[in-house]
Design a protein around this motif. Structure first.
Motif, PDB file in Angstrom:
ATOM      1  N   UNK A  57      -4.303   2.260 -14.512  1.00 52.24           N
ATOM      2  CA  UNK A  57      -5.514   3.090 -14.604  1.00 52.24           C
ATOM      3  C   UNK A  57      -5.829   3.893 -13.341  1.00 52.24           C
ATOM      4  N   UNK A  58      -5.535   3.316 -12.170  1.00 49.45           N
ATOM      5  CA  UNK A  58      -5.870   4.017 -10.923  1.00 49.45           C
ATOM      6  C   UNK A  58      -4.959   3.550  -9.805  1.00 49.45           C
ATOM      7  N   UNK A  59      -4.908   4.350  -8.743  1.00 48.33           N
ATOM      8  CA  UNK A  59      -4.132   3.938  -7.571  1.00 48.33           C
ATOM      9  C   UNK A  59      -4.744   2.707  -6.923  1.00 48.33           C
ATOM     10  N   UNK A  60      -6.067   2.569  -7.010  1.00 47.01           N
ATOM     11  CA  UNK A  60      -6.717   1.369  -6.481  1.00 47.01           C
ATOM     12  C   UNK A  60      -6.209   0.121  -7.204  1.00 47.01           C
ATOM     13  N   UNK A  61      -6.028   0.236  -8.525  1.00 46.52           N
ATOM     14  CA  UNK A  61      -5.485  -0.899  -9.283  1.00 46.52           C
ATOM     15  C   UNK A  61      -4.069  -1.231  -8.815  1.00 46.52           C
ATOM     16  N   UNK A  62      -3.269  -0.207  -8.555  1.00 46.89           N
ATOM     17  CA  UNK A  62      -1.911  -0.434  -8.056  1.00 46.89           C
ATOM     18  C   UNK A  62      -1.953  -1.062  -6.667  1.00 46.89           C
ATOM     19  N   UNK A  63      -2.842  -0.565  -5.812  1.00 50.49           N
ATOM     20  CA  UNK A  63      -2.945  -1.111  -4.455  1.00 50.49           C
ATOM     21  C   UNK A  63      -3.375  -2.570  -4.464  1.00 50.49           C
ATOM     22  N   UNK A  64      -4.171  -2.962  -5.451  1.00 44.92           N
ATOM     23  CA  UNK A  64      -4.605  -4.353  -5.562  1.00 44.92           C
ATOM     24  C   UNK A  64      -3.439  -5.295  -5.867  1.00 44.92           C
ATOM     25  N   UNK A  65      -2.325  -4.738  -6.309  1.00 41.40           N
ATOM     26  CA  UNK A  65      -1.155  -5.546  -6.653  1.00 41.40           C
ATOM     27  C   UNK A  65      -0.152  -5.686  -5.513  1.00 41.40           C
ATOM     28  N   UNK A  66      -0.398  -5.039  -4.383  1.00 34.65           N
ATOM     29  CA  UNK A  66       0.585  -5.037  -3.286  1.00 34.65           C
ATOM     30  C   UNK A  66       0.938  -6.456  -2.838  1.00 34.65           C
ATOM     31  N   UNK A  67      -0.048  -7.285  -2.542  1.00 32.59           N
ATOM     32  CA  UNK A  67       0.263  -8.638  -2.062  1.00 32.59           C
ATOM     33  C   UNK A  67       0.844  -9.506  -3.173  1.00 32.59           C
ATOM     34  N   UNK A  68       0.390  -9.294  -4.402  1.00 32.68           N
ATOM     35  CA  UNK A  68       0.935 -10.043  -5.539  1.00 32.68           C
ATOM     36  C   UNK A  68       2.411  -9.703  -5.724  1.00 32.68           C
ATOM     37  N   UNK A  69       2.729  -8.403  -5.666  1.00 27.79           N
ATOM     38  CA  UNK A  69       4.123  -7.983  -5.833  1.00 27.79           C
ATOM     39  C   UNK A  69       4.991  -8.430  -4.661  1.00 27.79           C
TER      40      UNK A  69
END
Length: 177
Positions: A57-69
């Motif tokens: 949905x948004x780049x913020x949503x993608x950024x929230x996954x950085x540590x998870x990934x």
């Protein structure tokens, strides 16, 4: 270094295994994860990289996954994209590298990369032309990935618009990602 490998029939299976593995980390985002690029086209030589993309949905949503990934072995790469986040998992043993693109894309699943994948599958003659171009460019620019990529871009844009036109979609003119 640009290294083109002969086709490997296991590339699609590797994608499916990685997609399943990533469900733990990505949740519902993994449900729309698609395999694209040359390794997604049966019989096509390719760099040993499994390219994957999912809408977000948004780049913020993608950024929230950085540590998870990161926990899945993916590191975020700043490749200058404006509408997506790009992550890479390095090759392990005989496995290829994995590239994960999380793209803000309101028109999924008619994303250009997916249209090109399907176009190449449907038109083996065009896939062979693309393969020959990649081989020539790998020979010419083997140590210069940016020049290799830039040199194949006009052909990819051309076939992108062929694929779009075949589906009654407007020509693409905005190549900013």
């Amino acid at each position: 270094m640009v290294r083109i490998m002969p086709p490997d029939a296991s590339w699609p299976e590797m994608f499916w295994h990685e997609r399943e593995r990533l469900k733990t980390f990505l949740g519902n985002v993994a449900d729309e994860l698609e395999h694209y690029g040359s390794t997604a086209v049966p019989g096509l030589s390719a760099k040993p990289i499994i390219d994957m993309m999912a809408p977000i949905p948004s780049l913020d949503d993608a950024d929230a996954l950085v540590s998870i990934l990161a926990g899945a072995g993916y590191r975020k790469i700043d490749a200058g994209f404006f509408k997506r986040r790009f992550f890479r998992r390095e090759p392990r043993g005989q496995q290829p590298a994995f590239h994960l693109h999380l793209a803000v894309c309101p028109r999924w699943p008619i994303k250009n990369e997916l249209l090109v994948r399907d176009w190449l599958i449907q038109h083996p003659d065009i896939a062979r032309t693309y393969e020959a171009l990649k081989m020539d460019l790998a020979m010419a620019y083997g140590d210069d990935m940016p020049r290799y990529t830039a040199a194949k871009t006009p052909f990819l844009r051309y076939i992108t618009n062929q694929a779009r036109e075949s589906r009654g979609l407007p020509m693409e003119h905005d190549w900013e990602e």
